[in-house]
Write an enzyme that holds these catalytic residues in place. Sequence first.
Site, PDB file in Angstrom:
ATOM      1  CD  GLU A  78      78.827  40.594  59.034  1.00  0.00           C
ATOM      2  OE1 GLU A  78      77.990  40.063  58.286  1.00  0.00           O
ATOM      3  OE2 GLU A  78      79.311  41.706  58.847  1.00  0.00           O
ATOM      4  CE1 TYR A 124      54.401  53.464  53.682  1.00  0.00           C
ATOM      5  CE2 TYR A 124      54.390  55.231  52.050  1.00  0.00           C
ATOM      6  CZ  TYR A 124      53.722  54.242  52.761  1.00  0.00           C
ATOM      7  OH  TYR A 124      52.391  54.048  52.576  1.00  0.00           O
TER       8      TYR A 124
HETATM    9 ZN   LIG Z   1      78.413  42.612  57.237  1.00  0.00          ZN
END
Ligand SMILES: [Zn+2]
Length: 215
Positions: A78, A124
């Site tokens: 990734e 937030y």
């Molecule tokens: Zn992932």
Amino acid sequence: MSAHEDTIRAASEVIAELGASIFARGLTPGRTGNLSCRIEDEIVVTPTGVSLGSLDPCRLAIIDLAGRPVRGGKPSKEAVMHAALYRARPAARGVVHLHSTHAVAVSCLADIDGRSALPPLTAYFVMRVGRLPLVPYFAPGDPALSVAVEETAREHHAMLLANHGSIVVAEDLLSAADAAEEIEETARLWLLLREQRTRPLADAQLTALAERRQA
Ligand SMILES: [Zn+2]
């Protein structure tokens, strides 16, 4: 040791410390999730097959902005997504990608709005995340996922990956982690509230928040 190496070493310590905290709080299970910092034109990223709870700062991977391994440990598959995010946002210095349970749950909902996966429930969420688009599903490591993430990141610093998890790019690693945690908490709230009528912030309240951020 050069100043560049010193900075990489310091960033690696911060990554390992943050990884341990994220893992201890159950924000990404098993060996999922990855963290990175950009130092000049190199990216320090967590290695493949290691839990965020047991990172060795001396064994992180270094890749370039094209996503190619440079030295150190073997990067996660990734890691190319991280490189894509830094290319899309040249001022960014930190990326956090989590498979946190409630964010993943929302990313699997059939009736989700792809332009805005979570409503602006709290100030937030609006300040740290803003609008959260959904990136269509591609298998982890598929080059098409990096292309989609890079395109989305030109307009949004935080996004949800369909049937997968959250990914955030920010000016530093801790700000990216804050936003990723805010996504998880808001996803949890949204799932708690989904069967009930909710009262998200109104347009005038969102405009006032945007004006305060620019002030
Ligand atoms: Zn992932």
